[in-house]
Write an enzyme that holds these catalytic residues in place. Structure first.
Site, mmCIF file in Angstrom:
data_model
loop_
_atom_site.group_PDB
_atom_site.id
_atom_site.type_symbol
_atom_site.label_atom_id
_atom_site.label_comp_id
_atom_site.label_asym_id
_atom_site.label_seq_id
_atom_site.Cartn_x
_atom_site.Cartn_y
_atom_site.Cartn_z
ATOM 1 N N ARG A 172 4.894 9.232 0.640
ATOM 2 C CA ARG A 172 4.642 7.807 0.898
ATOM 3 C C ARG A 172 5.939 6.988 0.971
ATOM 4 O O ARG A 172 6.001 5.975 1.675
ATOM 5 C CB ARG A 172 3.730 7.290 -0.227
ATOM 6 N N HIS A 199 -6.128 5.408 0.194
ATOM 7 C CA HIS A 199 -5.830 6.558 1.064
ATOM 8 C C HIS A 199 -6.547 7.801 0.536
ATOM 9 O O HIS A 199 -7.168 8.549 1.301
ATOM 10 C CB HIS A 199 -4.318 6.808 1.102
ATOM 11 N N ILE A 254 0.244 -1.655 4.004
ATOM 12 C CA ILE A 254 -0.112 -0.240 3.843
ATOM 13 C C ILE A 254 -1.129 -0.211 2.700
ATOM 14 O O ILE A 254 -0.940 -0.872 1.675
ATOM 15 C CB ILE A 254 1.120 0.660 3.550
ATOM 16 N N SER A 255 -2.215 0.512 2.890
ATOM 17 C CA SER A 255 -3.268 0.558 1.865
ATOM 18 C C SER A 255 -2.734 1.182 0.580
ATOM 19 O O SER A 255 -1.773 1.956 0.601
ATOM 20 C CB SER A 255 -4.449 1.391 2.361
ATOM 21 N N ALA A 256 -3.391 0.853 -0.531
ATOM 22 C CA ALA A 256 -3.027 1.427 -1.828
ATOM 23 C C ALA A 256 -3.281 2.941 -1.806
ATOM 24 O O ALA A 256 -4.205 3.408 -1.138
ATOM 25 C CB ALA A 256 -3.849 0.776 -2.924
#
Ligand code: SAH
Length: 214
Positions: free
Chosen positions: A25, A55, A49-51
């Site tokens: 990440r 994901h 960006i998603s946590a």
């Protein structure tokens, strides 16, 4: 980060743990951002960006439809993190397609992927990133076994339902301020079953102009 998500019961799948360890990440977040903190992070252009736990949740919900050789579509691909994970799971015989409507994000997602373990898949073409309106899907490589939508749709986009393979699954946040993460299964006879997984908060799936003005 992955161990933490396993301890808290977010990741139960070994395969998902492995892919999230393989795709680092830190290569996908802007400089000086705490890469492994479990929260969404700004990536510019009113996007995030998603946590990591989101994901992980989406990868687990789609795991069965991300077997080697399968086709996966990531709508609102942002940093490219999840598209890269999909590509690793479907492998060189599969297809992983990212569609994102901000050209600068598509360009930076390609840079991110080139530094990651998914770089060979991008080079050989089983992973590709495209500029486009994700509400229209990506018909060229349809139908898909797995579709992930990384932005909240006010209502279920018909084009995406049409591009789902019978037996395929789509994970999509639906709603305006209050959103539900919906799991949409297209049954072998073509009928659709939908359930709500959880309440979520995503950026909207909208037009480029509306997003940049928000
Ligand atoms: N899964 C991505 C999420 C990025 S946030 C990640 O974790 O990096 C959602 C993304 O959806 C944003 O990058 C936004 O630009 C994009 N988006 C919103 N509406 C869109 C549309 N109509 N077509 C394509 N992308 C869209």
């Amino acid at each position: 980060m992955v161990e933490h998500l396993q301890q808290y019961g977010v990741i139960s799948s070994e395969k998902v743990a492995r892919v999230m360890e393989t795709i680092d990440r830190a290569l996908f977040v802007p400089d000086r951002t705490p890469a492994y903190a479990d929260c969404p992070q700004e990536i510019g252009y009113n996007a995030t960006i998603s946590a990591p736990h989101m994901h992980a949740t989406c990868l687990q919900l789609l795991e069965e439809k991300l077997q080697p050789g399968m086709h996966a579509l990531d709508v609102g691909s942002g940093t490219g993190y999840l598209t890269a994970c999909f590509a690793m799971m479907v492998g060189p015989q599969g297809r992983a397609i990212g569609v994102e409507h901000i050209p600068e994000l598509v360009a930076s997602s390609i840079n991110n992927i080139e530094k990651s373990a998914a770089a060979p898949l991008l080079k050989k073409g089983s992973l590709s990133m495209h500029v486009g309106d994700g509400r229209e899907g990506w018909p060229e490589c349809a139908p898909y076994d797995a579709i992930h939508v990384g932005a909240a749709a006010p209502e279920m986009p018909q084009a995406l339902l049409d591009q789902l393979k019978p037996g395929g699954r789509m994970v999509i946040p639906v709603g305006n301020i209050f959103q539900d993460l919906k799991v949409v299964d297209k049954n072998p006879d073509g009928s659709i079953s939908i359930r709500s997984e959880s309440s979520v908060r995503y950026v909207p799936l909208t037009s480029r102009d509306a997003q940049l003005q928000s």
